[in-house]
Design a protein around this motif. Structure first.
Motif, PDB file in Angstrom:
ATOM      1  N   ALA A   1       0.843  -1.190   0.000  1.00  0.00           N
ATOM      2  CA  ALA A   1       0.000   0.000   0.000  1.00  0.00           C
ATOM      3  C   ALA A   1       0.883   1.247   0.000  1.00  0.00           C
ATOM      4  O   ALA A   1       2.002   1.239   0.533  1.00  0.00           O
ATOM      5  CB  ALA A   1      -0.908   0.005   1.230  1.00  0.00           C
TER       6      ALA A   1
ATOM      7  N   GLY B   1      -3.780   1.602  -3.780  1.00  0.00           N
ATOM      8  CA  GLY B   1      -4.597   1.968  -2.621  1.00  0.00           C
ATOM      9  C   GLY B   1      -4.888   3.442  -2.524  1.00  0.00           C
ATOM     10  O   GLY B   1      -5.986   3.841  -2.141  1.00  0.00           O
ATOM     11  N   GLU B   2      -3.905   4.289  -2.840  1.00  0.00           N
ATOM     12  CA  GLU B   2      -4.052   5.737  -2.806  1.00  0.00           C
ATOM     13  C   GLU B   2      -3.105   6.337  -3.845  1.00  0.00           C
ATOM     14  O   GLU B   2      -2.254   5.648  -4.403  1.00  0.00           O
ATOM     15  CB  GLU B   2      -3.708   6.294  -1.425  1.00  0.00           C
ATOM     16  CG  GLU B   2      -4.690   5.913  -0.335  1.00  0.00           C
ATOM     17  CD  GLU B   2      -4.320   6.559   0.988  1.00  0.00           C
ATOM     18  OE1 GLU B   2      -5.014   7.503   1.395  1.00  0.00           O
ATOM     19  OE2 GLU B   2      -3.345   6.112   1.615  1.00  0.00           O
TER      20      GLU B   2
ATOM     21  N   ASN C   1      -6.610  -1.248   6.350  1.00  0.00           N
ATOM     22  CA  ASN C   1      -6.200  -1.579   4.982  1.00  0.00           C
ATOM     23  C   ASN C   1      -5.058  -0.722   4.482  1.00  0.00           C
ATOM     24  O   ASN C   1      -4.712  -0.754   3.310  1.00  0.00           O
ATOM     25  CB  ASN C   1      -7.394  -1.452   4.030  1.00  0.00           C
ATOM     26  CG  ASN C   1      -8.419  -2.529   4.256  1.00  0.00           C
ATOM     27  OD1 ASN C   1      -8.119  -3.547   4.871  1.00  0.00           O
ATOM     28  ND2 ASN C   1      -9.619  -2.329   3.778  1.00  0.00           N
TER      29      ASN C   1
ATOM     30  N   LYS D   1      -4.864   2.640   4.323  1.00  0.00           N
ATOM     31  CA  LYS D   1      -5.207   3.907   3.687  1.00  0.00           C
ATOM     32  C   LYS D   1      -5.287   5.011   4.743  1.00  0.00           C
ATOM     33  O   LYS D   1      -5.512   4.739   5.929  1.00  0.00           O
ATOM     34  CB  LYS D   1      -6.538   3.798   2.949  1.00  0.00           C
ATOM     35  CG  LYS D   1      -6.492   2.802   1.795  1.00  0.00           C
ATOM     36  CD  LYS D   1      -7.787   2.818   1.005  1.00  0.00           C
ATOM     37  CE  LYS D   1      -7.723   1.850  -0.162  1.00  0.00           C
ATOM     38  NZ  LYS D   1      -8.936   1.890  -0.994  1.00  0.00           N
TER      39      LYS D   1
END
Length: 511
Positions: free
Chosen positions: A247, A275-276, A490, A492
């Motif tokens: 991530a 994820g981002e 997760n 984030k």
């Protein structure tokens, strides 16, 4: 590779590399043949407790044994759902209610908490399962009746009604995605994949099945190491990890550490992130630390089975400030739709990213209403109908046909008569010298836009820099420095926590 069950990934590697290390969690490891036998033992017991097609709760922390339990569920024709024992009890109760599972696997004395949260099925202790025998005929009967549309896992996402939604994914979706990912990335049997994600986060699906499909080795990295940057990098070096599928927040954490001696080891040859949006400064840290490594930007929500687009960065990286999310994997179709669901093909015109293809999730478990809202059928010119998932993400094409992420529909705000993408504000703040990362939140009632950032820059200096880059209607009411961004399970950025921090500023605007 023409296969119909994800277990064929594992079984193929057992034939080729029976005594090679398949997984290692730092305390326990399995060779391929040991992992196969452990999974079959667990699968045999499960066939006597529940029926094929049913969910099995995995109430355990990530470990090599937990991985064997996931595979055991699949051998029993069931699908696995990881529920962390550290979750709040109310959250666990809601998840159990959605699942209606007959069986659960747990360990380390966590069974009492599961039962106290309302689970009424059979609770199996991991320690007891590993001494059971293998009834191959029973497992063969399950396999002979299996189809590639059967479910492999379920993963919970947040629900707007307060009840968590569970995305369920089939064998066919995973197989098609993993084959595409391997084609793009070139992961091989020589690779050692360093797993960061918990098993209830779909990044773990890439780690697990990419490893087994090629016969590599999976290293499960303990959660505690991510708060010890030097120890983490030393562990990666010790284990000779070659591939990271992490991530963005995990990569950014390591890049932002002030601890001396922290450097990603040279053995890493591939880094994939998702994820981002990846901030430029952490990205440049990794690129400079690993100049010979390949870097991939992957995009896609859980509902599309991990990812639907990919972009391989050019050697030396990118300093443009915004990375493409790239091109669709070969078994995906990407559409950009306007509000009337008309397709957008013109460069730089923003629309909602919608996804079709064989790798979509099967839907939301026991939630037809949400499923009908997000998974729709599109009429095709030949008279057939195509299943499409509407992501709620915005995007646009550049002149070369590369896709870019342009924020969430629900992160698009209306302020002073103007429509604003909060991601654009975050990117500009993140480009200020001394700023590591930035995140914005907005309160519609008070029309307050707050920007939080990490880094050594003074808030007054950040505001002065941003004033020269953004129009007045895009300037945050307050720019606030924080020591770190909290993250969700997760990985984030936890915007809910930032909203709590910002509550006093919202109230001040009201008074």
């Amino acid at each position: 590779m023409n296969i119909a069950n994800v277990l064929e990934f594992l079984e193929s590697s057992v034939e080729k590399y029976p005594h090679k290390k398949a997984v290692d969690d730092g305390e326990r490891s399995f060779t391929y043949v040991q992992l196969l036998q452990e999974a079959k033992r667990i699968g045999t017991v499960l066939t006597g407790c529940t029926a094929p097609g049913k969910p099995v709760v995995i109430f355990m922390e990530k470990s090599a044994g937990c991985l064997a339990a996931l595979l055991g569920c699949v051998y029993a024709g069931c699908f696995y759902v990881v529920v962390h024992p550290v979750f709040p009890e109310e959250r666990i109760r809601k998840m159990i209610k959605v699942l209606e599972a007959d069986a659960a696997i747990t360990g380390n004395g966590a069974a009492s908490k599961l039962v106290s949260c309302g689970f009424q099925g059979t609770v199996l202790e991991m320690e007891d399962l590993t001494v059971s025998g293998i009834l191959q005929e029973r497992l063969d009967r399950v396999r002979n009746e299996a189809q590639d549309t059967d479910l492999v896992y379920g993963m919970f996402t947040s629900g707007s009604t307060g009840t968590p939604k569970m995305v369920v994914v089939s064998h066919r979706a995973i197989i098609d995605f993993i084959e595409d990912l391997l084609d793009v990335s070139g992961i091989s049997e020589r690779d050692i994949i360093g797993n960061q994600a918990p098993f209830d986060f779909d990044v773990s699906v890439k780690d697990i099945f990419s490893t087994f499909a090629k016969g590599g080795t999976l290293i499960l990295i303990a959660r505690e190491l991510f708060s010890q940057p030097l120890a983490l990098t030393e562990y990666l070096k010790e284990q000779k990890v070659t591939v990271l599928i992490w991530a963005v927040t995990a990569l950014s954490m390591l890049a932002g550490t002030k601890q001396e001696g922290v450097k990603p080891p040279d053995c890493i040859r591939k880094v994939m992130f998702s994820g981002e949006v990846m901030p430029q400064k952490p990205l440049q840290f990794w690129i400079h630390a690993l100049p010979e490594a390949e870097f991939y930007n992957l995009y896609g929500p859980t509902e599309v089975t991990c990812n639907c687009t990919w972009y391989k960065l050019p050697k030396g990286g990118s300093n443009t400030g915004k990375l493409p999310i790239g091109l669709p994997f070969s078994k995906r179709k990407i559409y950009l739709w306007d509000d009337a669901k008309r397709e957008i093909l013109k460069p730089r015109q923003v629309g909602e990213i919608c996804v079709g293809g064989s790798t979509l999730a099967s839907g939301y478990y026991h939630n037809e209403k949400a499923q009908d809202e997000k998974f729709i059928c599109k009429a095709c010119e030949d008279g057939s109908r195509e299943r499409i998932y509407c992501t709620g993400d915005l995007g646009y094409y550049d002149e070369e046909g590369l896709l870019y992420f342009a924020g969430r529909k629900d992160f698009q705000i209306k302020r002073m008569g103007h429509r604003i993408e909060m991601e654009e504000v975050e990117l500009e703040i993140g480009s200020v010298p001394g700023v590591e990362r930035a995140c914005c939140i907005y309160d519609d009632e008070t029309q307050t836009l707050l920007a939080f950032y990490t880094g050594e820059a003074q808030a007054s200096d950040v505001r002065r820099e941003v004033r020269g880059k953004l129009p007045a209607y895009m300037l945050p009411n307050r720019i606030i420095r924080v020591e770190e961004f909290f993250v969700t399970k997760n990985g984030k950025t936890d915007r809910g926590h930032l909203r709590e921090l910002g509550a006093k500023y919202f109230k001040k605007r009201l008074s």
